[in-house]
Write a protein that holds these residues in place. Structure first.
Motif, PDB file in Angstrom:
ATOM      1  N   UNK A   6       0.790  -1.223   0.000  1.00 52.29           N
ATOM      2  CA  UNK A   6       0.000   0.000   0.000  1.00 52.29           C
ATOM      3  C   UNK A   6       0.820   1.270   0.000  1.00 52.29           C
ATOM      4  N   UNK A   7       2.137   1.174   0.123  1.00 50.89           N
ATOM      5  CA  UNK A   7       2.998   2.345   0.113  1.00 50.89           C
ATOM      6  C   UNK A   7       3.403   2.687  -1.318  1.00 50.89           C
ATOM      7  N   UNK A   8       3.551   3.970  -1.583  1.00 42.62           N
ATOM      8  CA  UNK A   8       3.964   4.427  -2.904  1.00 42.62           C
ATOM      9  C   UNK A   8       5.390   4.940  -2.834  1.00 42.62           C
ATOM     10  N   UNK A   9       6.237   4.398  -3.706  1.00 41.66           N
ATOM     11  CA  UNK A   9       7.674   4.668  -3.682  1.00 41.66           C
ATOM     12  C   UNK A   9       8.106   5.219  -5.036  1.00 41.66           C
ATOM     13  N   UNK A  10       8.772   6.370  -5.038  1.00 40.61           N
ATOM     14  CA  UNK A  10       9.320   6.940  -6.264  1.00 40.61           C
ATOM     15  C   UNK A  10      10.843   6.811  -6.212  1.00 40.61           C
ATOM     16  N   UNK A  11      11.414   6.235  -7.271  1.00 38.47           N
ATOM     17  CA  UNK A  11      12.853   5.986  -7.348  1.00 38.47           C
ATOM     18  C   UNK A  11      13.415   6.766  -8.527  1.00 38.47           C
ATOM     19  N   UNK A  29       8.103  -6.242  -2.326  1.00 37.48           N
ATOM     20  CA  UNK A  29       7.657  -5.973  -0.955  1.00 37.48           C
ATOM     21  C   UNK A  29       6.252  -5.375  -0.909  1.00 37.48           C
ATOM     22  N   UNK A  30       5.593  -5.285  -2.077  1.00 37.56           N
ATOM     23  CA  UNK A  30       4.199  -4.858  -2.114  1.00 37.56           C
ATOM     24  C   UNK A  30       3.963  -3.403  -2.431  1.00 37.56           C
ATOM     25  N   UNK A  31       5.014  -2.642  -2.729  1.00 38.71           N
ATOM     26  CA  UNK A  31       4.858  -1.204  -2.957  1.00 38.71           C
ATOM     27  C   UNK A  31       4.290  -0.895  -4.335  1.00 38.71           C
ATOM     28  N   UNK A  32       3.642   0.268  -4.425  1.00 37.88           N
ATOM     29  CA  UNK A  32       3.356   0.878  -5.717  1.00 37.88           C
ATOM     30  C   UNK A  32       4.642   1.591  -6.129  1.00 37.88           C
ATOM     31  N   UNK A  47       9.762  -4.471 -15.778  1.00 33.37           N
ATOM     32  CA  UNK A  47      10.573  -5.478 -15.100  1.00 33.37           C
ATOM     33  C   UNK A  47      10.179  -5.606 -13.634  1.00 33.37           C
ATOM     34  N   UNK A  48       9.863  -4.494 -12.994  1.00 33.63           N
ATOM     35  CA  UNK A  48       9.468  -4.539 -11.581  1.00 33.63           C
ATOM     36  C   UNK A  48       8.159  -5.288 -11.402  1.00 33.63           C
ATOM     37  N   UNK A  49       7.250  -5.106 -12.358  1.00 38.78           N
ATOM     38  CA  UNK A  49       5.958  -5.783 -12.269  1.00 38.78           C
ATOM     39  C   UNK A  49       5.091  -5.193 -11.178  1.00 38.78           C
ATOM     40  N   UNK A  50       4.080  -5.943 -10.795  1.00 36.86           N
ATOM     41  CA  UNK A  50       3.170  -5.471  -9.754  1.00 36.86           C
ATOM     42  C   UNK A  50       2.491  -4.178 -10.162  1.00 36.86           C
ATOM     43  N   UNK A  51       2.325  -3.289  -9.189  1.00 37.79           N
ATOM     44  CA  UNK A  51       1.705  -1.985  -9.439  1.00 37.79           C
ATOM     45  C   UNK A  51       2.823  -0.975  -9.659  1.00 37.79           C
ATOM     46  N   UNK A  52       3.351  -0.948 -10.877  1.00 41.66           N
ATOM     47  CA  UNK A  52       4.485  -0.084 -11.202  1.00 41.66           C
ATOM     48  C   UNK A  52       4.195   0.749 -12.438  1.00 41.66           C
TER      49      UNK A  52
END
Length: 245
Positions: A6-11, A29-32, A47-52
């Motif tokens: 549920x956390x949103x991470x900008x890299x 780890x479940x992050x957006x 490549x990251x997949x998930x909610x990216x």
């Protein structure tokens, strides 16, 4: 190991080796995940997949920072974690490096991080808090002859980190830095294939993998490190210890 559900991470600098490893680790780890860079960002998000998602970001541009945060909030809501990972390195001594290149290094590594903090903080306040991680370097802790501009930018980045940590503390925003040692990428070697920094006599006599450094960054951004702000996390394989007999 870490839970960013549920956390949103900008890299930033997401298309580099460490940026890719971070995007994958945070997604696992479940992050957006918002993979941000000047190019290759869509491939990293895939490549990251998930909610990216991938977004274009030149960290020296205030306008592109504003757009990146707008796109982040449109996709996932307020930002929880910012990793200021984008960096530029130019070899040169204090006498030899062209002034324009010195400025470019500082503009990317230091001013880019400042603009990231400015853009992220208002969004994190909406979320009730957050974490900002500045990816620093062993060149920000030790003498780095031949890297005058890069080392200068990274030493200054330490001051920015601590100032921001104090300024944003009451907004429940933690600000820390991670200082990696030499990472196993093509940038660790010269044109002739020789290592730029020999590591065979370090306490851990090898280069780090990007994934090993990513794990330290995830820890510093996680709830497990919730009592740490204004802190410097060192993952240098013992570089600062000097040669080991």
């Amino acid at each position: 190991m870490f839970d960013f559900t549920g956390k949103t991470v900008l890299i930033t600098g997401a298309s580099g080796a460490l940026g890719v490893a971070l995007a994958v680790r945070f997604a696992e780890a479940g992050a957006n995940v918002v993979a941000a860079s000047r190019k290759g960002y869509e491939e990293v998000a895939e490549k990251a997949g998930g909610r990216s998602i991938g977004v274009r970001l030149d960290v020296t541009s205030e306008a592109e920072w504003a757009d990146a945060l707008a796109r982040t909030e449109a996709a996932f809501g307020p930002l929880d974690v910012l990793v200021n990972n984008a960096a530029y390195l130019r070899v040169g001594t204090s006498e030899s490096i062209p002034v324009e290149e010195f400025r470019r290094v500082v503009d990317t590594n230091l001013t880019g991080s400042l603009l990231g903090i400015r853009a992220a903080a208002p969004s994190m306040r909406k979320a009730g808090g957050g974490v900002i991680i500045n990816v620093n370097s062993i060149a920000g802790l030790n003498a780095a002859p031949g890297l005058a501009a890069y080392s200068s930018s990274k030493w200054a980045l330490r001051g920015l980190m601590r100032a921001a940590a104090a300024e944003l503390a009451r907004d429940n925003i933690r600000v820390n830095s991670v200082h990696p040692g030499i990472i196993e990428t093509p940038l660790a070697y010269g044109p002739d294939g020789s290592p730029l920094v020999p590591v065979d006599r370090l306490a851990i006599p090898r280069n780090a993998s990007a994934e090993e450094i990513a794990d330290v960054i995830l820890f510093s951004a996680s709830e497990q490190a919730r009592f740490a702000t204004g802190s410097e996390f060192l993952a240098d394989g013992g570089f600062g210890l000097g040669a080991v007999a």
